[in-house]
Design a protein around this motif. Structure first.
Motif, short mmCIF file in Angstrom:
data_model
loop_
_atom_site.label_atom_id
_atom_site.label_comp_id
_atom_site.label_asym_id
_atom_site.label_seq_id
_atom_site.Cartn_x
_atom_site.Cartn_y
_atom_site.Cartn_z
N MET A 1 0.83 -1.19 0.00
CA MET A 1 0.00 0.00 0.00
C MET A 1 0.87 1.25 0.00
SD MET A 1 -3.08 1.12 2.39
CE MET A 1 -3.64 2.79 2.41
N ARG A 2 2.04 1.16 0.58
CA ARG A 2 2.89 2.33 0.72
C ARG A 2 3.30 2.91 -0.63
NH1 ARG A 2 7.45 2.73 5.18
NH2 ARG A 2 7.15 4.93 5.47
N GLN A 3 3.54 2.04 -1.63
CA GLN A 3 4.01 2.53 -2.93
C GLN A 3 2.98 3.43 -3.59
OE1 GLN A 3 5.06 -1.06 -4.94
NE2 GLN A 3 7.19 -0.94 -4.29
N ARG B 1 1.21 6.52 -0.37
CA ARG B 1 1.87 7.80 -0.05
C ARG B 1 1.62 8.84 -1.15
NH1 ARG B 1 2.95 11.12 3.78
NH2 ARG B 1 3.27 9.32 5.10
N PRO B 2 1.77 8.50 -2.44
CA PRO B 2 1.45 9.50 -3.47
C PRO B 2 -0.03 9.91 -3.47
CG PRO B 2 2.86 7.79 -4.39
CD PRO B 2 2.45 7.33 -3.02
N PHE C 1 -1.92 9.94 -0.85
CA PHE C 1 -2.00 10.80 0.34
C PHE C 1 -1.62 12.23 -0.03
CE2 PHE C 1 -0.22 12.88 4.05
CZ PHE C 1 -1.08 12.53 5.08
N ALA C 2 -0.47 12.37 -0.70
CA ALA C 2 0.00 13.70 -1.10
C ALA C 2 -0.99 14.39 -2.04
CB ALA C 2 1.38 13.60 -1.75
N LEU C 3 -1.55 13.63 -2.98
CA LEU C 3 -2.52 14.21 -3.91
C LEU C 3 -3.81 14.62 -3.20
CD1 LEU C 3 -2.08 11.87 -7.00
CD2 LEU C 3 -1.47 14.30 -6.84
N ALA C 4 -4.30 13.78 -2.30
CA ALA C 4 -5.53 14.10 -1.56
C ALA C 4 -5.34 15.35 -0.70
CB ALA C 4 -5.97 12.91 -0.70
N TYR D 1 -9.81 9.40 3.45
CA TYR D 1 -8.62 8.71 2.95
C TYR D 1 -7.40 9.01 3.83
CZ TYR D 1 -4.70 7.07 0.35
OH TYR D 1 -3.54 6.42 0.01
N LEU D 2 -7.18 10.28 4.15
CA LEU D 2 -6.01 10.67 4.93
C LEU D 2 -5.99 9.98 6.30
CD1 LEU D 2 -5.91 14.52 4.15
CD2 LEU D 2 -4.53 12.71 3.10
#
Length: 154
Positions: free
Chosen positions: A1-3, A6-7, A9-12, A62-63
Protein backbone atom coordinates in the motif's frame (compact mmCIF):
# COMPACT_ATOMS: atom_id res chain seq x y z
CA UNK A 1 0.00 0.00 0.00
CA UNK A 2 2.89 2.33 0.72
CA UNK A 3 4.01 2.53 -2.93
CA UNK A 4 0.67 3.91 -4.09
CA UNK A 5 -0.69 5.06 -0.74
CA UNK A 6 1.87 7.80 -0.05
CA UNK A 7 1.45 9.50 -3.47
CA UNK A 8 -2.35 9.32 -3.17
CA UNK A 9 -2.00 10.80 0.34
CA UNK A 10 0.00 13.70 -1.10
CA UNK A 11 -2.52 14.21 -3.91
CA UNK A 12 -5.53 14.10 -1.56
CA UNK A 13 -3.92 16.58 0.81
CA UNK A 14 -2.91 18.87 -2.07
CA UNK A 15 -6.37 18.74 -3.62
CA UNK A 16 -8.15 19.50 -0.34
CA UNK A 17 -5.90 22.29 0.92
CA UNK A 18 -5.41 23.70 -2.57
CA UNK A 19 -9.17 23.83 -3.08
CA UNK A 20 -9.68 25.51 0.30
CA UNK A 21 -7.14 28.20 -0.48
CA UNK A 22 -8.07 28.67 -4.14
CA UNK A 23 -11.81 28.99 -3.66
CA UNK A 24 -11.66 30.94 -0.39
CA UNK A 25 -8.70 33.14 -1.19
CA UNK A 26 -8.98 33.74 -4.92
CA UNK A 27 -12.21 32.63 -6.60
CA UNK A 28 -14.82 33.91 -4.12
CA UNK A 29 -13.22 37.36 -3.76
CA UNK A 30 -12.92 37.65 -7.55
CA UNK A 31 -16.57 36.66 -7.98
CA UNK A 32 -17.75 39.33 -5.57
CA UNK A 33 -15.50 42.01 -7.03
CA UNK A 34 -16.29 41.15 -10.67
CA UNK A 35 -20.01 40.43 -10.73
CA UNK A 36 -22.46 43.30 -10.30
CA UNK A 37 -25.08 40.88 -9.01
CA UNK A 38 -23.91 39.97 -5.48
CA UNK A 39 -26.67 37.40 -5.18
CA UNK A 40 -25.36 35.55 -8.24
CA UNK A 41 -21.81 35.78 -6.89
CA UNK A 42 -23.06 34.31 -3.61
CA UNK A 43 -24.86 31.47 -5.37
CA UNK A 44 -21.78 30.53 -7.38
CA UNK A 45 -19.49 30.83 -4.37
CA UNK A 46 -21.90 28.71 -2.30
CA UNK A 47 -21.77 25.92 -4.86
CA UNK A 48 -18.00 26.09 -4.99
CA UNK A 49 -17.71 25.99 -1.18
CA UNK A 50 -20.04 23.00 -1.14
CA UNK A 51 -17.83 21.23 -3.68
CA UNK A 52 -14.78 21.98 -1.52
CA UNK A 53 -16.66 20.52 1.44
CA UNK A 54 -17.29 17.26 -0.39
CA UNK A 55 -13.66 17.15 -1.50
CA UNK A 56 -12.76 17.59 2.17
CA UNK A 57 -15.00 14.73 3.28
CA UNK A 58 -13.46 12.33 0.77
CA UNK A 59 -9.90 13.50 1.34
CA UNK A 60 -10.21 13.39 5.13
CA UNK A 61 -11.52 9.84 5.11
CA UNK A 62 -8.62 8.71 2.95
CA UNK A 63 -6.01 10.67 4.93
CA UNK A 64 -7.20 9.29 8.27
CA UNK A 65 -7.33 5.75 6.94
CA UNK A 66 -3.86 6.04 5.43
CA UNK A 67 -2.34 7.49 8.61
CA UNK A 68 -3.87 4.74 10.76
CA UNK A 69 -2.73 1.98 8.39
CA UNK A 70 0.76 3.43 7.88
CA UNK A 71 1.49 4.38 11.48
CA UNK A 72 -0.58 1.85 13.38
CA UNK A 73 -0.60 2.37 17.14
CA UNK A 74 1.52 5.52 16.73
CA UNK A 75 -1.19 7.25 14.65
CA UNK A 76 -2.70 9.23 17.49
CA UNK A 77 0.64 10.29 18.97
CA UNK A 78 1.47 12.58 16.06
CA UNK A 79 -0.16 15.87 15.15
CA UNK A 80 -1.15 14.93 11.58
CA UNK A 81 -4.09 12.71 12.41
CA UNK A 82 -5.43 15.24 14.93
CA UNK A 83 -5.20 18.07 12.41
CA UNK A 84 -7.01 15.99 9.78
CA UNK A 85 -9.68 14.99 12.32
CA UNK A 86 -10.23 18.61 13.33
CA UNK A 87 -10.42 19.72 9.71
CA UNK A 88 -12.86 16.88 9.03
CA UNK A 89 -15.07 17.91 11.95
CA UNK A 90 -15.05 21.52 10.75
CA UNK A 91 -16.01 20.34 7.27
CA UNK A 92 -18.88 18.25 8.64
CA UNK A 93 -20.08 21.15 10.82
CA UNK A 94 -20.14 23.40 7.80
CA UNK A 95 -21.63 20.96 5.29
CA UNK A 96 -24.31 19.47 7.51
CA UNK A 97 -24.82 22.17 10.14
CA UNK A 98 -24.20 25.69 8.93
CA UNK A 99 -24.89 25.36 5.20
CA UNK A 100 -28.41 23.97 5.74
CA UNK A 101 -29.12 26.87 8.13
CA UNK A 102 -27.98 29.37 5.52
CA UNK A 103 -30.11 27.65 2.86
CA UNK A 104 -33.14 27.77 5.18
CA UNK A 105 -32.62 31.47 5.84
CA UNK A 106 -32.40 32.12 2.10
CA UNK A 107 -35.66 30.19 1.63
CA UNK A 108 -37.34 32.22 4.39
CA UNK A 109 -36.25 35.44 2.70
CA UNK A 110 -37.62 34.44 -0.71
CA UNK A 111 -38.73 36.18 -2.93
CA UNK A 112 -36.44 38.88 -1.54
CA UNK A 113 -32.67 38.62 -1.48
CA UNK A 114 -31.56 37.39 1.93
CA UNK A 115 -29.56 40.55 2.64
CA UNK A 116 -32.67 42.66 1.95
CA UNK A 117 -34.92 40.63 4.25
CA UNK A 118 -35.84 40.35 7.91
CA UNK A 119 -33.43 37.39 8.33
CA UNK A 120 -30.44 39.47 7.24
CA UNK A 121 -28.86 39.66 10.70
CA UNK A 122 -29.17 35.93 11.36
CA UNK A 123 -27.80 35.14 7.92
CA UNK A 124 -24.85 37.50 8.44
CA UNK A 125 -24.09 35.92 11.84
CA UNK A 126 -24.13 32.35 10.50
CA UNK A 127 -22.16 33.42 7.43
CA UNK A 128 -19.56 34.95 9.73
CA UNK A 129 -19.31 31.76 11.77
CA UNK A 130 -18.93 29.78 8.56
CA UNK A 131 -16.18 32.13 7.36
CA UNK A 132 -14.24 31.83 10.63
CA UNK A 133 -14.45 28.02 10.53
CA UNK A 134 -13.29 28.05 6.91
CA UNK A 135 -10.35 30.29 7.80
CA UNK A 136 -9.37 27.98 10.68
CA UNK A 137 -9.65 24.98 8.39
CA UNK A 138 -7.48 26.69 5.76
CA UNK A 139 -4.83 27.50 8.36
CA UNK A 140 -4.85 23.96 9.71
CA UNK A 141 -4.50 22.68 6.15
CA UNK A 142 -1.42 24.83 5.64
CA UNK A 143 0.05 23.58 8.90
CA UNK A 144 -0.63 19.99 7.84
CA UNK A 145 1.07 20.49 4.48
CA UNK A 146 4.17 21.91 6.20
CA UNK A 147 4.13 19.16 8.85
CA UNK A 148 3.88 16.39 6.28
CA UNK A 149 6.46 17.99 3.98
CA UNK A 150 9.03 18.28 6.79
CA UNK A 151 8.40 15.02 8.63
CA UNK A 152 10.89 12.19 8.07
CA UNK A 153 9.58 9.31 5.95
CA UNK A 154 9.26 5.96 7.60
Amino acid sequence: MRQIGRPVFALALTLWVGALWTIGGIVAPVLFSSLADRSLAGQIAGRLFSAVGWIGVGAALYLILFIVIERGSQSFRGASVWIVLLMFLLTLASQFGIQPILAQLKAEAFPREVMESLVRDRFAAWHGISSVLYLIQSGLGGALVVLEATSPRR
